[in-house]
Design an enzyme around this catalytic site. Structure first.
Site, short mmCIF file in Angstrom:
data_model
loop_
_atom_site.label_atom_id
_atom_site.label_comp_id
_atom_site.label_asym_id
_atom_site.label_seq_id
_atom_site.Cartn_x
_atom_site.Cartn_y
_atom_site.Cartn_z
N CYS A 82 0.81 -1.22 0.00
CA CYS A 82 0.00 0.00 0.00
C CYS A 82 0.85 1.27 0.00
O CYS A 82 0.40 2.32 -0.46
CB CYS A 82 -0.91 0.03 1.21
SG CYS A 82 -1.78 -1.52 1.54
N HIS A 126 -8.60 2.12 -3.60
CA HIS A 126 -7.20 1.99 -3.19
C HIS A 126 -6.46 1.05 -4.15
O HIS A 126 -6.27 -0.12 -3.86
CB HIS A 126 -7.16 1.47 -1.76
CG HIS A 126 -5.82 1.12 -1.22
ND1 HIS A 126 -4.65 1.70 -1.68
CD2 HIS A 126 -5.46 0.24 -0.24
CE1 HIS A 126 -3.63 1.19 -1.00
NE2 HIS A 126 -4.09 0.31 -0.13
#
Length: 378
Positions: free
Chosen positions: A84, A333
């Site tokens: 991430c 995301h």
């Protein structure tokens, strides 16, 4: 140390998995955005291209992307995988190279295609081999490898921090409300690169409501908190910014958007990775002798609403200057691209709201937090 500037950048619209980019491989999606960035900022032969990518095919996929974009073969490119945090760490790495005098012009960010990510499996010689089975979520810590590990981490964070459903719901509603408003007003059009006929961010839900949140089932057996609404969707997208030295900006008559003042990274409990976004921000502010009151805008990748709750508890006076266009709960995301996306949103927040200092932060799988400090250039 040389001063480091960001000229600007672009992102794609963010697609949901198996949505508008379902047949677009990561390297082609990234290449389409990269090409527009290079053309807009006349960055046709940078010293490096640095790309974050979390679930692609590996093999230095950023180099493959650069070649797909028609970048001259003399330009080196390499890939960063902090899951991430990959996109934000790519930008921090680029800034460090320029500050050290090793480069004058770098394009950095990230790209991701969950829709076309490869199937992965262990070789028979590996101790974790369990026949011809596949996995999509990498192993982030010793002894634990499950597809639900990130959801479990968010669930555990909620339990350990005493988070309530009401707190989580409020952040979900806020994210979609702000994102829908930004979409309707075209507040982010300045940083959008339309590619592959996309016309909007697919995940934004203008009609998100409390009634809908109350009907959401829990994603984990026996879970109390995590639903499909208070955790981000699975996504495809790409985002890049152009960084340069002070000498390069002056010699080319360029007006930067912001100066990179520094970055910070931290490690934390891999079982409770959402905590690391706030921890990285706190480390960054302490490193530069700043208080939260000194920061005009914060952008944090809200992969889970619990990250928002933890931010509000740590930086209580900064909620109104946090994710002002909405966050990943609405937009989504795309792992490797998210650092680039929030950096671009931060640049726009500073520009549109007239702020001077801004911070971006990400919590990454495996318990790694990364944060970036920017100063808007007048």
């Amino acid at each position: 140390m040389d001063k480091v500037y960001i000229l600007g950048g672009l992102r794609s619209y963010v697609g949901v998995v198996n949505g508008m980019y379902r047949h677009v491989p990561a390297e082609k999606l990234g290449a389409a955005v990269l090409r527009q960035v290079m053309d807009k900022y006349q960055a046709l032969r940078p010293d490096y291209i640095i790309g974050g990518n979390g679930v692609g095919a590996g093999g230095n996929i950023t180099r493959l992307m650069a070649l797909e974009a028609g970048v001259d073969i003399s330009v080196p490119a390499f890939t960063v995988d902090v899951q991430c945090g990959s996109g934000l760490e790519s930008i921090a790495t680029a800034a460090a190279k320029i500050a050290a005098g090793e480069a004058d012009l770098i394009i950095a960010g990230g790209f991701e295609s969950s829709s076309t990510q490869p199937r992965r499996g262990y070789a028979p010689n590996h101790p974790d081999y369990e026949g011809d089975s596949w996995y999509s979520v990498a192993k982030f810590m010793p002894g634990v490898h499950r597809e639900t590990v990130m959801l479990e981490g968010a669930e555990l964070a909620c339990q350990r921090e005493g988070v309530t459903k009401e707190e989580l719901d409020a952040w979900v509603l806020r994210s979609h409300r702000l994102a829908a408003a930004a979409q309707a007003k075209g507040l982010l059009q300045n940083i959008i690169a339309p590619v592959f006929d996309a016309v909007k961010d697919e995940g934004v839900r203008p009609r998100m409501s409390q009634r809908l949140l109350d009907r959401m089932p829990k994603l984990l057996p026996g879970g109390q908190f995590i639903t499909a609404a208070n955790s981000c969707l699975i996504n495809d997208g790409a985002a890049f910014v152009v960084l340069c030295s002070e000498a390069y900006a002056k010699s080319h008559g360029l007006r930067p958007a912001a100066r990179v003042l520094g970055s910070a990274a931290c490690g934390g409990d891999p079982l409770v990775s959402p905590r690391t976004a706030v921890a990285a921000l706190q480390k960054l502010l302490a490193k530069h002798g700043l208080r939260e009151q000194d920061i005009d805008d914060f952008e944090v990748n809200e992969a889970f609403a619990v990250i928002d709750v933890l931010f509000a508890r740590a930086f209580g006076s900064s909620v109104e200057k946090y994710n002002v266009f909405g966050g990943a709960l609405a937009y989504g995301h795309p792992y490797g691209a998210s650092g680039g996306i929030i950096t671009l949103h931060l640049l726009e927040a500073l520009r549109q709201r007239g702020g001077r200092l801004g911070c971006a932060g990400v919590a990454a799988a495996g318990g790694v937090g990364t944060a970036l400090l920017l100063e808007r250039v007048d």
